[in-house]
Motif scaffolding. Sequence first.
Motif, PDB file in Angstrom:
ATOM      1  N   LEU A   1       1.016  -1.356   0.036  1.00  0.00           N
ATOM      2  CA  LEU A   1       0.101  -0.315   0.094  1.00  0.00           C
ATOM      3  C   LEU A   1       0.556   1.295  -0.099  1.00  0.00           C
TER       4      LEU A   1
ATOM      5  N   LEU B   1      -5.949   3.167  -2.828  1.00  0.00           N
ATOM      6  CA  LEU B   1      -7.547   3.430  -1.777  1.00  0.00           C
ATOM      7  C   LEU B   1      -8.673   4.580  -2.435  1.00  0.00           C
TER       8      LEU B   1
ATOM      9  N   TYR C   1     -11.464   7.046   5.283  1.00  0.00           N
ATOM     10  CA  TYR C   1     -10.400   7.706   4.856  1.00  0.00           C
ATOM     11  C   TYR C   1     -10.151   9.184   5.765  1.00  0.00           C
TER      12      TYR C   1
ATOM     13  N   CYS D   1      -8.400  -2.569  -4.965  1.00  0.00           N
ATOM     14  CA  CYS D   1      -7.869  -2.486  -3.878  1.00  0.00           C
ATOM     15  C   CYS D   1      -6.842  -3.994  -3.604  1.00  0.00           C
TER      16      CYS D   1
ATOM     17  N   SER E   1       0.127   5.169  -2.497  1.00  0.00           N
ATOM     18  CA  SER E   1      -1.350   4.559  -2.648  1.00  0.00           C
ATOM     19  C   SER E   1      -1.403   5.675  -1.199  1.00  0.00           C
TER      20      SER E   1
END
Length: 219
Positions: free
Chosen positions: A13, A30, A77, A142, A17
């Motif tokens: 990630l 993401l 997020y 993802c 990302s």
Amino acid sequence: LTPAALSEVLGLLGWFSFSQKAVKTKQSALLTLVEKQCKLHPSVQINENNAGGVGPMFNSKGFVKESNIELVREGLYSGALTSARSSREYDVPTDGSNAGETPESLELGAGELLEKDVLEQLGDGLYISNLWYMNFSDRQSCRMTGMTRFATFWVEGGKIAAPVNVMRFDESLYRMLGENLIGLTQEREHILDAGTYQRRSTSSINLPGALVNGFRLTL
């Protein structure tokens, strides 16, 4: 998944990302989390904890890093790593992140499972110590693929029964750390990056283990 195995997942990630540029240009793996089309388990907290890492509190350009940058909060997020260049380009404050906007002191918050109780909680299933050959099989979702490496065991009745040969998995982060996450361990492991490309790495990652239901193995 042990902290060492989970570090491969979070390490993948880290490549573009959590980057502000990747978010703004919609290239982040993401993106569905950013756009609130998906979410992770409410227990998932991901930070760039520079104060708790082993690297300096400034980047190679001399910008001072923020001590803690919140990336995911309660499974949602929360922010991105922002270099000085992205700060100027997108008119947002910089947090002192490096030019590549890759994490150097990533941290996943601890959970409530005790490490000594993990096998009992697992019951029948796989204890996966290491993963490698990681890559995205579907970046937009993802979804990741990779191989188990060594020290993967079949667990039966809460006890290790036998070693298992290498296998390939193909699994989405939104299942691993989302709908299928049973819990994270209270104990975490601070893993130092052993990389020596161009220079000795000062990156590290601090992770618990993860108990996951229905982990998808394809081969």
